[in-house]
Design an enzyme around this catalytic site. Structure first.
Site, mmCIF file in Angstrom:
data_model
loop_
_atom_site.group_PDB
_atom_site.id
_atom_site.type_symbol
_atom_site.label_atom_id
_atom_site.label_comp_id
_atom_site.label_asym_id
_atom_site.label_seq_id
_atom_site.Cartn_x
_atom_site.Cartn_y
_atom_site.Cartn_z
ATOM 1 N N CYS A 99 129.398 -18.214 81.211
ATOM 2 C CA CYS A 99 130.208 -18.303 79.985
ATOM 3 C C CYS A 99 131.214 -19.440 80.020
ATOM 4 O O CYS A 99 131.717 -19.857 78.977
ATOM 5 C CB CYS A 99 130.920 -16.983 79.714
ATOM 6 N N GLY B 21 138.881 -13.256 82.303
ATOM 7 C CA GLY B 21 139.667 -12.726 81.193
ATOM 8 C C GLY B 21 140.132 -13.804 80.239
ATOM 9 O O GLY B 21 140.389 -14.945 80.642
ATOM 10 N N CYS B 22 140.251 -13.443 78.962
ATOM 11 C CA CYS B 22 140.676 -14.388 77.923
ATOM 12 C C CYS B 22 142.050 -14.050 77.351
ATOM 13 O O CYS B 22 142.477 -14.630 76.352
ATOM 14 C CB CYS B 22 139.648 -14.410 76.792
ATOM 15 N N GLY B 23 142.749 -13.092 77.960
ATOM 16 C CA GLY B 23 144.079 -12.745 77.492
ATOM 17 C C GLY B 23 144.080 -12.174 76.084
ATOM 18 O O GLY B 23 143.041 -12.016 75.446
ATOM 19 N N GLY C 4 142.299 -13.995 73.239
ATOM 20 C CA GLY C 4 140.861 -13.811 73.084
ATOM 21 C C GLY C 4 140.446 -12.357 72.988
ATOM 22 O O GLY C 4 139.275 -12.031 73.163
#
Length: 496
Positions: free
Chosen positions: A250, A420-422, A425
């Site tokens: 990703c 992780g995207c926080g 996201g």
């Protein structure tokens, strides 16, 4: 009487969870030495089986490259282990003599591990390692197109763990996969937390399950090439990142954004590294087979090499080509290839300067990569800092292949297959997930004394009371309060 398939899968999920709870109740009493011995045995099994499991994954899913999946499995076993082996995850992990606080690590419990089809075996190895390092049991839910390779990986890891002293069934995997079983796994009272890696819909389901969840979002990763970059190195890194396992990670590059003053030289360097540029007619044909009308990616081309995509699109692609590059003029539905593509296709943009490049990167991230990652190729630290401060992403990957840098293979980030995207996201974590995200921390705090407070002035308090007593619009309750206040005032006056 044989159960229907959906009922059988539902029952399997419940049975695996019950067995995992028993295993975890035992595992949580293990010492650090016992846990470390188990995790080391799992690491060794993952190393030894890395290529066999890679072959199973390629055979079952039809995605990616065997050699790269070998590397990913080995990375998930060896390099993740090397990173986590000295972490303190058992018992008292910190004593602060000055603050008089002890910190005690406690496992979260039973984990529901959601596994994607793009990286099934490596993600299973990774999640099993970090789960047991934190003394948790884990039950995996594989993607329907990766059931056999995921289940076999879980079996390998569980066998190694049990042989090293772990309780039976501490690692398990659904084999009768259904939507109902995955939902049961996520919502069952036994499940303590969900560790979700997969498509956006699945991650949203994890967060809406009512359980704590660690999920990841999509990564529409731009790669900005600034005029001070070493263009040969930048081109090699971009092609390496995009072609690695046929673009299934990703964090892999999705678009190149290049300053116009260096664009032509960069194009030449990209071609030398195996990039094949498409003409406008070919861009249209490739767009039609790579993307769906809803701007999602066509699952038939995920993790495929450029020759496969070219054949589907009816265009000629050289046998040496490692990725396809589509020059585009804009971002959004009119330019389908501006969206995330988990395959060997890149968009390409020219911009006037880094300011315009900054804006283009923001546009690309807004399509579905907020919070994830951005690659920048530059030797100007001031511009790198500007991108780092202004971009809504949590990984700024400098002069490195994004796919490998994001997971910590070519950078010092935590080695991880859950990025992780926080909150930007839609994720609860912005880190590369590690065992430290799978523990609860208990704290023992000693009395250190009362903190200093303000000096209260009695006359000020009296004046405030008098002002309140004279206020209008008194309710029955406030009249009672007023009577008490008046009594206090009379007492204070008498005391004077």
């Amino acid at each position: 009487m044989e159960l229907d398939r959906d009922l059988a899968s539902l029952q399997e999920a419940r049975n695996l969870l019950k067995a995992a709870r028993v295993a975890q109740e035992s595992l949580k009493e293990f010492s650090r030495e016992q846990v470390d011995a188990i995790v080391k045995a799992m690491k060794e099994a993952g190393e030894a089986e890395s290529c066999r499991l890679a072959a199973l994954a390629v055979q079952e899913t039809g995605m990616g490259r065997y050699e790269d999946k070998c590397f990913k499995n080995y990375f998930a076993a060896h390099h993740v282990y090397e990173y986590i082996k000295d972490m303190k995850t058992v018992g008292i992990v910190n004593k602060d003599a000055v603050a008089k606080i002890w910190e005690i690590a406690e496992p979260v419990g039973v984990i529901a591990g959601i596994i994607p089809t793009t990286n099934p075996t490596s993600t299973t190895i990774f999640k099993a390692l970090i789960a047991l390092k934190a003394r948790n049991a884990i039950v995996f839910s594989p993607h329907p197109s990766a059931v056999r390779c995921t289940a076999e990986t879980a079996r390998v890891m569980n066998k190694a763990a049990v042989a090293a002293g772990a309780p039976a069934n501490v690692i398990s995997c659904l084999t009768n996969v259904s939507l109902e079983a995955t939902q049961e796994l996520m919502k069952n009272p036994i499940t303590s937390i969900i560790l979700a890696t997969g498509g956006s819909a699945l991650v949203r389901a994890a967060y809406s399950s009512g359980k704590p969840a660690l999920g990841v979002g999509p990564g529409n990763v731009p790669a900005f090439v600034e005029r001070t970059a070493n263009l040969a190195n930048a081109a090699a890194a971009i092609v390496k990142g995009k072609s690695f396992d046929n673009g299934t990670i990703c964090a892999s590059e999705q678009a190149i954004v290049a300053e116009s003053c260096i664009a032509e030289e960069l194009i030449e360097q990209l071609r030398r590294n195996g990039a094949h540029f498409l003409d406008p007619a070919e861009v249209a044909k490739v767009s039609a087979v790579v993307m769906l009308p809803n701007n999602g990616v066509n699952s038939r081309i995920v993790g495929k090499d450029p020759q496969f995509i070219g054949k589907m699109a009816g265009i000629s692609v050289p046998p040496h080509a490692k990725c396809l590059i589509a020059p585009l003029d804009g971002v959004g539905p009119q330019w389908p290839l501006s969206y995330e593509k988990l395959t060997t296709v890149l968009a390409f943009y020219k911009v006037k300067d880094w300011h315009e490049g900054c804006e283009r990167c923001l546009q690309l991230l807004a399509l579905g990569g907020i919070g994830h990652s951005l690659a920048i190729h530059s030797n100007d630290e001031a511009i790198i800092q500007e991108f780092a401060l202004k971009k809504p992403i949590f990984r700024i990957l400098v002069n490195t292949p994004a796919a490998l840098g994001g997971v910590g293979a070519t950078t010092a980030l935590a080695p991880s297959f859950t990025l992780g995207c926080g909150t930007w996201g839609g994720s609860s974590v912005s880190d590369n997930v590690s065992p430290m995200h799978l523990i609860n921390t208990k704290r023992v705090a000693w009395h250190t004394g009362l903190p200093e407070g303000p000096k209260v002035q009695p006359l000020v308090a009296a004046a405030q009371a008098e002002e309140y007593a004279g206020s209008p619009s008194m309710t029955p309750d406030s009249r009672l309060i007023q009577a008490v206040v008046e009594e206090v005032l009379r007492a204070m006056k008498a005391a004077r």
